[in-house]
Design a protein around this motif. Structure first.
Motif, PDB file in Angstrom:
ATOM      1  N   VAL A   1       0.847  -1.192   0.000  1.00  0.00           N
ATOM      2  CA  VAL A   1       0.000   0.000   0.000  1.00  0.00           C
ATOM      3  C   VAL A   1       0.881   1.241   0.000  1.00  0.00           C
ATOM      4  O   VAL A   1       1.697   1.422   0.907  1.00  0.00           O
ATOM      5  CB  VAL A   1      -0.937   0.021   1.228  1.00  0.00           C
ATOM      6  N   SER A   2       0.732   2.103  -1.004  1.00  0.00           N
ATOM      7  CA  SER A   2       1.482   3.358  -1.073  1.00  0.00           C
ATOM      8  C   SER A   2       0.609   4.499  -0.580  1.00  0.00           C
ATOM      9  O   SER A   2      -0.571   4.597  -0.947  1.00  0.00           O
ATOM     10  CB  SER A   2       1.933   3.640  -2.510  1.00  0.00           C
ATOM     11  N   PHE A   3       1.173   5.360   0.249  1.00  0.00           N
ATOM     12  CA  PHE A   3       0.429   6.498   0.774  1.00  0.00           C
ATOM     13  C   PHE A   3       1.412   7.554   1.254  1.00  0.00           C
ATOM     14  O   PHE A   3       2.625   7.302   1.349  1.00  0.00           O
ATOM     15  CB  PHE A   3      -0.499   6.061   1.924  1.00  0.00           C
ATOM     16  N   ASP A   4       0.912   8.750   1.547  1.00  0.00           N
ATOM     17  CA  ASP A   4       1.746   9.835   2.039  1.00  0.00           C
ATOM     18  C   ASP A   4       1.844   9.735   3.554  1.00  0.00           C
ATOM     19  O   ASP A   4       0.844   9.786   4.269  1.00  0.00           O
ATOM     20  CB  ASP A   4       1.159  11.190   1.651  1.00  0.00           C
ATOM     21  N   ALA A   5       3.076   9.609   4.040  1.00  0.00           N
ATOM     22  CA  ALA A   5       3.284   9.522   5.480  1.00  0.00           C
ATOM     23  C   ALA A   5       3.246  10.898   6.127  1.00  0.00           C
ATOM     24  O   ALA A   5       2.832  11.047   7.276  1.00  0.00           O
ATOM     25  CB  ALA A   5       4.620   8.847   5.785  1.00  0.00           C
TER      26      ALA A   5
END
Length: 355
Positions: free
Chosen positions: A161-165
């Protein structure tokens, strides 16, 4: 106390002033035993149904990395000791010399206490960031990125899962635990383990205690080699390794490793290793590389070693995008040279054979 034990205790108490009805006890024990067997069969059937629904995912591994760590049969059992990257003797850790972080893609300048957490993977990107992924008992995976600059990449990937941290812009490394900026709403902690050293721990879900436990398991005074089941013994002329990555989330069932190479801005090539327990050997070779069967993709930009059960080694090169290719790119000859020199063990579930 189990339901059966409680029933026996109640019966004994009821008969404390008289004879114990052994027939009643026996009937109750048998009835409950049959119900327990039925419950076990139903549970086993449900598990098999889930595996059937997943289909070939269990063999190919596609999309399964995101499930690893959440299904009880993907975690390492006490009889299986997960790999630990070997020490890099004579190399200081990140806390002693932050300038070393990212300088050598073959070296990781931090470690994990194996008595407190399990390695799930590690990665080094030259001149950018070093990453370890780890798991603590009963908690979800935690990703830790460390760099010698506060400019850590905003986007991260955990379990596929790619997301903005974090939000774009200057970051505050004050050690506080916050919610991540992107979806899903996870947890993030940013801090400085030492002056000139910047770290970020991220998890998709879970609680703060798990995140803090993972952070406490980190060791900043040691260095370890980015070792894996794949070794490159020959590189194309003027090429250098820019990325070393190993994933053991589902070890020993699934092990992957990847190297990225670069020679110029437009010259990039990657070589990927994948071992999936129980998978068969791919066939259809149309050439031989150092005595091993291999196949070239239809587009001519992918060269793969075949014929090894459970194992694939693939080199991606050339110009995979549409349009005219630039004059300088990696070629099939470069990929052939690279694959001719790769080394990998017959049994990757023996970490002592890794280099």
């Amino acid at each position: 106390m189990t339901d059966l034990a409680e029933q026996i205790v109640r019966t004994l108490r009821e008969r404390a002033e008289g004879d114990v009805d052994t027939d009643r006890l026996l009937r109750g024990s048998r009835a409950r035993g049959r119900r327990r067997q039925l419950h076990r069969k139903v549970a086993a059937g449900a598990a098999l149904s889930l595996v059937g629904a997943l289909g070939l995912v269990g063999v190919t591994g596609s999309g399964l990395d995101g499930l690893a760590g959440r299904m009880p049969w993907t975690t390492a059992t006490p009889a299986v000791v997960p790999p630990v990257p070997p020490r890099a003797d004579g190399v200081p850790g990140a806390a002693a010399d932050p300038a070393l972080v990212g300088a050598d893609p073959q070296v990781l300048h931090l470690g994990v206490d194996p008595a407190r957490a399990r390695y799930l993977g590690w990665e080094v990107i030259r001149d950018q960031v070093e990453t370890v992924r780890l798991g603590v008992p009963g908690g979800e995976p935690v990703r830790v990125d460390v760099a010698r600059s506060a400019e850590l990449p905003t986007s991260v990937e955990i379990d596929g899962v790619s997301f903005d941290a974090t939000e774009p812009g200057p970051q505050t490394f004050d050690g506080r635990v916050r919610s991540t900026a992107g979806m899903p709403r996870g947890l993030v902690k940013m801090w400085q383990p030492a002056p000139g050293l910047y770290a970020r721990a991220v998890m998709l879900h879970g609680d703060r205690a798990v995140l803090e436990q993972a952070v406490d398991a980190l060791r900043w005074n040691e260095a370890r080699r980015c070792a894996g089941p794949l070794r490159l013994d020959a590189l194309p002329q003027r090429a250098r390794v820019t990325v070393c990555s190993v994933d053991i989330t589902s070890y020993p069932r699934l092990v992957t490793a990847r190297f990225a190479l670069q020679r110029a801005d437009t010259e990039t090539m990657s070589v990927q290793y994948r071992y999936a327990s129980g998978a068969g050997a791919q066939t259809g070779a149309d050439r031989t590389i150092a005595g091993r069967p291999a196949v070239l993709s239809a587009k001519g930009t992918r060269l793969e070693l075949v014929g090894v059960p459970g194992t694939t080694v693939v080199a991606d090169f050339g110009w995979p995008w549409h349009g005219e290719a630039p004059p300088h790119i990696f070629t099939e000859a470069d990929a052939t040279l690279l694959l001719a020199g790769v080394k990998f063990p017959a049994d990757p579930t023996r970490p002592e054979s890794w280099e």
